[in-house]
Design a protein around this motif. Structure first.
Motif, PDB file in Angstrom:
ATOM      1  N   VAL A  56      -6.061  11.472 -13.891  1.00 18.38           N
ATOM      2  CA  VAL A  56      -5.025  10.467 -13.694  1.00 18.38           C
ATOM      3  C   VAL A  56      -4.292  10.845 -12.414  1.00 18.38           C
ATOM      4  N   VAL A  57      -4.283   9.961 -11.444  1.00 18.13           N
ATOM      5  CA  VAL A  57      -3.661  10.227 -10.145  1.00 18.13           C
ATOM      6  C   VAL A  57      -2.383   9.412 -10.037  1.00 18.13           C
ATOM      7  N   ILE A  58      -1.276  10.089  -9.750  1.00 16.47           N
ATOM      8  CA  ILE A  58       0.024   9.435  -9.598  1.00 16.47           C
ATOM      9  C   ILE A  58       0.519   9.670  -8.173  1.00 16.47           C
ATOM     10  N   GLY A  59       0.865   8.596  -7.482  1.00 14.72           N
ATOM     11  CA  GLY A  59       1.361   8.706  -6.110  1.00 14.72           C
ATOM     12  C   GLY A  59       2.750   8.134  -5.983  1.00 14.72           C
ATOM     13  N   PRO A  60       3.791   8.971  -5.842  1.00 15.22           N
ATOM     14  CA  PRO A  60       5.150   8.451  -5.645  1.00 15.22           C
ATOM     15  C   PRO A  60       5.429   8.169  -4.170  1.00 15.22           C
ATOM     16  N   SER A  61       6.085   7.053  -3.914  1.00 17.28           N
ATOM     17  CA  SER A  61       6.510   6.682  -2.560  1.00 17.28           C
ATOM     18  C   SER A  61       5.322   6.713  -1.595  1.00 17.28           C
ATOM     19  N   MET A  62       5.421   7.451  -0.489  1.00 15.73           N
ATOM     20  CA  MET A  62       4.298   7.509   0.443  1.00 15.73           C
ATOM     21  C   MET A  62       3.057   8.088  -0.221  1.00 15.73           C
ATOM     22  N   GLY A  63       3.252   8.869  -1.284  1.00 14.14           N
ATOM     23  CA  GLY A  63       2.113   9.381  -2.033  1.00 14.14           C
ATOM     24  C   GLY A  63       1.257   8.275  -2.618  1.00 14.14           C
ATOM     25  N   GLY A  64       1.868   7.095  -2.857  1.00 11.90           N
ATOM     26  CA  GLY A  64       1.087   5.963  -3.311  1.00 11.90           C
ATOM     27  C   GLY A  64       0.084   5.519  -2.268  1.00 11.90           C
ATOM     28  N   LEU A  65       0.482   5.553  -1.003  1.00  6.46           N
ATOM     29  CA  LEU A  65      -0.438   5.203   0.081  1.00  6.46           C
ATOM     30  C   LEU A  65      -1.477   6.299   0.297  1.00  6.46           C
ATOM     31  N   ILE A  66      -1.032   7.549   0.219  1.00  3.23           N
ATOM     32  CA  ILE A  66      -1.962   8.667   0.394  1.00  3.23           C
ATOM     33  C   ILE A  66      -3.035   8.638  -0.685  1.00  3.23           C
ATOM     34  N   SER A  67      -2.630   8.480  -1.939  1.00  5.91           N
ATOM     35  CA  SER A  67      -3.596   8.468  -3.033  1.00  5.91           C
ATOM     36  C   SER A  67      -4.467   7.220  -3.000  1.00  5.91           C
ATOM     37  N   ARG A  68      -3.894   6.085  -2.620  1.00  5.60           N
ATOM     38  CA  ARG A  68      -4.695   4.864  -2.485  1.00  5.60           C
ATOM     39  C   ARG A  68      -5.766   5.041  -1.425  1.00  5.60           C
ATOM     40  N   TYR A  69      -5.386   5.596  -0.285  1.00  3.83           N
ATOM     41  CA  TYR A  69      -6.365   5.808   0.786  1.00  3.83           C
ATOM     42  C   TYR A  69      -7.439   6.790   0.325  1.00  3.83           C
ATOM     43  N   ALA A  70      -7.035   7.870  -0.357  1.00  5.23           N
ATOM     44  CA  ALA A  70      -7.998   8.885  -0.787  1.00  5.23           C
ATOM     45  C   ALA A  70      -9.014   8.298  -1.759  1.00  5.23           C
TER      46      ALA A  70
ATOM     47  N   VAL B 277      -1.308  18.984 -11.895  1.00  7.87           N
ATOM     48  CA  VAL B 277      -1.551  19.534 -10.562  1.00  7.87           C
ATOM     49  C   VAL B 277      -0.715  18.748  -9.565  1.00  7.87           C
ATOM     50  N   ILE B 278       0.156  19.422  -8.828  1.00 10.90           N
ATOM     51  CA  ILE B 278       1.033  18.773  -7.847  1.00 10.90           C
ATOM     52  C   ILE B 278       0.573  19.147  -6.441  1.00 10.90           C
ATOM     53  N   LEU B 279       0.327  18.130  -5.634  1.00  3.80           N
ATOM     54  CA  LEU B 279      -0.070  18.346  -4.248  1.00  3.80           C
ATOM     55  C   LEU B 279       1.130  18.091  -3.353  1.00  3.80           C
ATOM     56  N   ASN B 280       1.521  19.107  -2.589  1.00  6.36           N
ATOM     57  CA  ASN B 280       2.640  18.988  -1.666  1.00  6.36           C
ATOM     58  C   ASN B 280       2.120  19.130  -0.235  1.00  6.36           C
ATOM     59  N   PHE B 281       2.902  18.658   0.714  1.00 10.43           N
ATOM     60  CA  PHE B 281       2.491  18.700   2.119  1.00 10.43           C
ATOM     61  C   PHE B 281       3.577  19.414   2.923  1.00 10.43           C
TER      62      PHE B 281
END
Length: 218
Positions: free
Chosen positions: A59-73, A11-15
């Protein structure tokens, strides 16, 4: 073997860019406030957990700013006692201590975009092609939250381009301190604590190999 061949769903989450219904404002989701994007990820995780069949954890993978987004979530869900049902979080090349864009580049682009308007002699010589980079990228909520040194904090003159030469040290935008405090106060460590945390980085860029390809955050 492909992940999907092993029976997993991807599942890919885009903004994307969208129009906000409340005020018809155009919002670039990819450069929006990290907290707002994190809340969208929270909704997605809840939706997945409601609809999925079986007992496999996420399993949650956050690339680049996605790492901050997923960490916060994930931090937020743990703080709110929400079950994210996640066994592994992978942060891929994420700027957890802040992002760096050389301040000289920021100042140069801003000056070329908005500082060449000589009303009396040459007229407006601003490079209009650079203006979206300033307004849509370097002044975006995400950039203001992540950059360890952000050009707006160096500007003290009313012309919006002249730097204060006395501010020699890095000057983050005040959004960064607010975001860092929110992110780190959701859990005791500032990172998700109910999952296995792995951080992956791109490396040095000059082919100097590290002893290992990952480090544990907790």
């Amino acid at each position: 073997m492909c992940i999907r061949d092993r029976g997993f769903d991807v599942v890919i989450l885009n903004f994307p860019v969208y129009i906000r219904t409340q005020d018809n404002a155009i919002v670039d989701g990819g450069a929006d406030f990290i907290e707002r994007n994190a809340m969208l990820l929270v909704d997605l995780i809840n939706l997945i957990n409601t609809d999925k069949i079986g007992n496999e954890q996420n399993v949650v993978i956050g690339p680049s700013m996605g790492g901050l987004i997923s960490r916060y979530a994930l931090n937020y869900m743990e703080d709110q006692n929400m079950n994210h049902d996640t066994r592994l979080w992978i942060s891929f090349d994420a700027p957890h201590h802040g992002a760096n864009v050389p301040i000289g580049f920021q100042h140069q682009f801003n000056f070329l975009a908005f500082g060449l308007d000589d009303f009396w002699i040459l007229g407006d010589q601003n490079v209009e092609e650079l203006q979206p980079i300033i307004d849509g990228m370097l002044k975006s909520p995400a950039a203001r939250q992540m950059l360890t040194d952000q050009f707006e904090s160096h500007i003290t003159d009313s012309d919006a381009v002249t730097f204060n030469s006395a501010l020699a040290l890095p000057q983050p935008y005040y959004y960064k301190d607010i975001f860092d405090a929110r992110l780190n106060n959701l859990t005791a460590t500032g990172f998700p604590e109910l999952v296995r945390n792995v951080s992956i980085i791109n490396g040095s860029g000059i082919n100097n190999r590290y002893p290992v390809s990952y480090t544990h955050l907790t």
